[in-house]
Design an enzyme around this catalytic site. Structure first.
Site, PDB file in Angstrom:
ATOM      1  N   GLU A  50      -0.916 -42.244 -12.037  1.00 50.07           N
ATOM      2  CA  GLU A  50      -1.211 -41.322 -13.131  1.00 50.07           C
ATOM      3  C   GLU A  50      -0.910 -41.921 -14.501  1.00 50.07           C
ATOM      4  O   GLU A  50      -1.584 -41.589 -15.486  1.00 50.07           O
ATOM      5  CB  GLU A  50      -0.418 -40.013 -12.955  1.00 50.07           C
ATOM      6  CG  GLU A  50      -0.882 -39.152 -11.802  1.00 50.07           C
ATOM      7  CD  GLU A  50      -0.204 -39.486 -10.479  1.00 50.07           C
ATOM      8  OE1 GLU A  50      -0.465 -38.782  -9.479  1.00 50.07           O
ATOM      9  OE2 GLU A  50       0.605 -40.456 -10.454  1.00 50.07           O
ATOM     10  N   PHE A 112       7.509 -26.610  -3.640  1.00 50.42           N
ATOM     11  CA  PHE A 112       7.157 -28.011  -3.388  1.00 50.42           C
ATOM     12  C   PHE A 112       6.276 -28.540  -4.521  1.00 50.42           C
ATOM     13  O   PHE A 112       5.284 -27.934  -4.896  1.00 50.42           O
ATOM     14  CB  PHE A 112       6.421 -28.127  -2.055  1.00 50.42           C
ATOM     15  CG  PHE A 112       5.952 -29.533  -1.752  1.00 50.42           C
ATOM     16  CD1 PHE A 112       6.869 -30.548  -1.526  1.00 50.42           C
ATOM     17  CD2 PHE A 112       4.597 -29.842  -1.718  1.00 50.42           C
ATOM     18  CE1 PHE A 112       6.443 -31.845  -1.254  1.00 50.42           C
ATOM     19  CE2 PHE A 112       4.163 -31.135  -1.445  1.00 50.42           C
ATOM     20  CZ  PHE A 112       5.098 -32.136  -1.210  1.00 50.42           C
ATOM     21  N   GLN A 113       6.669 -29.664  -5.065  1.00 48.52           N
ATOM     22  CA  GLN A 113       5.977 -30.342  -6.164  1.00 48.52           C
ATOM     23  C   GLN A 113       5.828 -29.457  -7.402  1.00 48.52           C
ATOM     24  O   GLN A 113       4.843 -29.520  -8.123  1.00 48.52           O
ATOM     25  CB  GLN A 113       4.603 -30.875  -5.716  1.00 48.52           C
ATOM     26  CG  GLN A 113       4.731 -32.062  -4.771  1.00 48.52           C
ATOM     27  CD  GLN A 113       3.426 -32.806  -4.551  1.00 48.52           C
ATOM     28  OE1 GLN A 113       2.345 -32.231  -4.652  1.00 48.52           O
ATOM     29  NE2 GLN A 113       3.527 -34.088  -4.228  1.00 48.52           N
ATOM     30  N   LYS A 162      -2.473 -23.263  -9.368  1.00 50.08           N
ATOM     31  CA  LYS A 162      -3.430 -23.410  -8.268  1.00 50.08           C
ATOM     32  C   LYS A 162      -4.077 -22.065  -7.937  1.00 50.08           C
ATOM     33  O   LYS A 162      -5.275 -22.006  -7.605  1.00 50.08           O
ATOM     34  CB  LYS A 162      -2.720 -23.981  -7.041  1.00 50.08           C
ATOM     35  CG  LYS A 162      -3.669 -24.301  -5.877  1.00 50.08           C
ATOM     36  CD  LYS A 162      -2.942 -25.000  -4.732  1.00 50.08           C
ATOM     37  CE  LYS A 162      -3.936 -25.387  -3.628  1.00 50.08           C
ATOM     38  NZ  LYS A 162      -3.261 -26.114  -2.517  1.00 50.08           N
ATOM     39  N   MET A 478      10.174 -60.914 -25.692  1.00 48.92           N
ATOM     40  CA  MET A 478      10.762 -60.394 -26.921  1.00 48.92           C
ATOM     41  C   MET A 478      12.255 -60.120 -26.746  1.00 48.92           C
ATOM     42  O   MET A 478      13.054 -60.359 -27.660  1.00 48.92           O
ATOM     43  CB  MET A 478      10.047 -59.116 -27.372  1.00 48.92           C
ATOM     44  CG  MET A 478      10.479 -58.632 -28.745  1.00 48.92           C
ATOM     45  SD  MET A 478      10.169 -59.824 -30.073  1.00 48.92           S
ATOM     46  CE  MET A 478       8.490 -59.357 -30.534  1.00 48.92           C
TER      47      MET A 478
END
Length: 583
Positions: A50, A112-113, A162, A478
């Site tokens: 993602e 969940f999630q 959802k 760097m």
């Protein structure tokens, strides 16, 4: 009116908003949206992470000027977008992120999630929404796109339960948006423009300090008219590279921590700073107390919160950069017709002398070793001014900003404000999707590349033939430079090849081939041009070139963090007689 699902309404809304490409990954909470997406005109590009989706949306937006779109599921899918959202927020990139959320009845139960992505991203988005009513989907998507692209651009997140995606609803695309309190000012106040023009006429040492807002406003043409009308020297920040041609005699280069001596001197010694779409970032100003001590400031920005935030503005101008510059041009032209023009001849000559004396350069590497600066310079020269370059963050980013000649806007895409390692490859992917006919080079470090190189699989499978130049010094370059300068050469955890064996881990050309790309390597100066030309000839698959450069190359000039710009350091073997007091 026939009933559809919330998921179908979402896809119809994205189409109506003008989305043509979406970068994303499906998962449980967002899954209902992926079924109608199969029948949509919108192209969905299945990324491998993602974070890659978010940076690709940024690259797409920066290259095209359109709103970039990414999509993820709830919980970890959404939290993986946090870094790109923060990055887009810092750099004013128009982006809409659509995330799935657990069903409305489950919100707040630690389902969940489940993650409160709206709460998490509130400080790093321009605005965000939680949608639990399917009827609201078209309006919220329309509002999200409007917010992302208008005023100061930025990322907007739309989190959709959802249950809302699964419910039946009707679709009506809004003809009018109601956003109380959101009325971005684009047209500058005429009185402020007149006052700015008066200061410009009175000044003797003015400088045009050009920031990323000029790029976002698509105001490069207007800027050139203003600069040539007045003859005032121009500096372009890291985010504004390409807003003014590097080849133009009035251009002094990039100011700041790793800016040119001439650009730093122009700001420090000026009596008037005309700031256009810049925010007086700490990487430009150094120690604020010692920054441009004798300068009055005209500060033009579309975001009123930026004006006076870091430096007092003597003439504050709220407005879109293109409109501000256009109005300034009209006012200054009228003054010129009345014989009122500024006298900057001595100032221009002073800065021209510094630009010539302290031109950008680099210390020569040991015999037979590759200079990273020369590799990047040749990359720019061979690929040409129409090429789009993205970069990661670190030494290679600074060298790409310094040693490639940018002649056109929107050809330099990097992570400026947040400084996100791993930005380059997915951003290049997004830029190539947005501008398929352009050559797109990702200039990356071996550290950055290993954070998001899995998107090479996406590029190979989706026919997105980007080119990647890995500036490979086997180190976090760097950080190593800072350890060299400030930590007595104690190189703690910056060597990426700590094992010290003869074989590099990973072997980047082999890794590229495993991802379905062409892998090339170059470690000899005499092979640089031929290797770049070979990469340029391959346009049907992604190409990865492993440039094995020497590890002790340094980025010069440099102003140490927190120091005054007056204390700029310059490579001694380029100008042994360098005297900071000279500027």
């Amino acid at each position: 009116m026939s009933e559809i699902t919330g998921a179908q309404s979402l896809v119809k809304s994205l189409e109506a908003a003008g989305a043509r490409n979406i970068f994303g990954i499906p998962g449980g909470a967002i899954l209902p949206a992926y079924d109608p997406l199969m029948d949509s005109s919108v192209r969905h590009i299945l990324v491998r992470h993602e974070q890659g989706a978010g940076h690709a949306a940024q690259g797409y937006a920066a290259a095209t000027g359109e709103v970039g779109v990414c999509m993820a599921t709830s919980g970890p899918g959404a939290t993986n977008l946090v870094t790109p959202l923060a990055d887009a927020h810092m750099d004013s990139v128009p982006m809409v992120a659509v995330t799935g959320q657990v069903g409305a009845a489950l919100i707040g139960t630690d389902a969940f999630q489940e993650a409160d992505i709206r709460g998490i991203t509130m400080p790093i988005t321009k605005h965000n929404f939680l949608v639990t009513d399917p009827l609201e989907i078209p309006t919220k998507i329309a509002e999200a796109f409007h917010l992302a692209r208008t005023g100061r651009p930025g990322p907007v997140l739309v989190d959709i339960a959802k249950s809302a995606l699964q419910a039946t609803t009707s679709f009506t695309w809004p003809t009018e948006l109601q956003l109380p309190g959101y009325r971005p000012v684009t047209r500058p106040h005429a009185k402020q423009i007149r006052e700015a023009a008066r200061l410009i006429g009175d000044a003797r040492r003015p400088v045009l300090y050009v920031g990323g807002g000029v790029i976002r406003a698509r105001a490069a043409k207007e800027l050139r008219v203003l600069a040539e009308l007045t003859g005032i020297p121009v500096v372009t920040t890291l985010m504004a590279r390409g807003a003014f041609p590097d080849s133009h005699p009035q251009h002094l280069g990039m100011p700041g921590m790793h800016g040119t001596v001439a650009a730093v001197a122009a700001l420090q010694k000026s009596d008037l700073i005309i700031s256009l779409g810049a925010r007086f970032d700490d990487r430009v100003t150094g120690n604020l107390e010692h920054f441009a001590p004798h300068a009055l400031v005209i500060h033009a920005d579309i975001d009123p919160a930026e004006i006076g935030k870091n430096r007092h503005a003597d003439v504050p101008i709220v407005g879109d950069a293109r409109e501000v510059i256009s109005d300034l041009v009209v006012t200054l032209q009228a003054a010129a017709e009345n014989g009122q023009t500024g006298d900057y001849e001595q100032w221009i000559g002073f800065l021209a002398g510094i630009k010539k004396k302290y031109a950008l350069g680099w210390e020569q590497p040991p015999a037979g070793k590759l200079s990273p600066q020369s590799v990047i310079q040749r990359l720019g020269q061979i690929s040409g001014p129409e090429t789009v370059f993205t970069s990661g963050v670190g030494q290679h980013q600074m060298w790409a900003a310094q040693f490639i000649g940018y002649e056109n806007p929107n050809t330099w895409i990097n992570s400026g404000g947040l400084g996100t390692m791993g930005f380059s490859v997915p951003a290049a992917m997004g830029a190539k999707v947005g501008r398929p006919d352009a050559t797109v080079w990702s200039i990356d470090g071996d550290g950055c590349f290993q954070m998001t190189n899995q998107e090479l699989a996406t590029c190979a499978i989706e026919n997105i033939p980007i080119k990647v130049a890995i500036i490979n010094n086997d180190n976090l370059g760097m950080v190593r430079q800072w350890q060299t300068l400030f930590y007595e050469q104690r190189y703690s955890n910056t060597n990426l090849q700590k094992h010290g064996g003869p074989v590099r881990i990973p072997d980047f050309p082999k890794l590229a081939e495993a991802y379905g790309c062409v892998g090339l390597a170059c470690d000899r100066p005499e092979d640089v041009d031929a290797t770049i030309e070979k990469a340029m000839e391959i346009n049907d698959v992604p190409v990865v070139v492993d440039f094995r450069v020497h590890k002790d190359a340094m980025v010069w000039p440099m102003v140490a963090a927190g120091a005054s710009n007056d204390d700029i350091q310059y490579a001694r073997d380029l100008a042994p007689e360098f005297d900071e007091d000279a500027i």
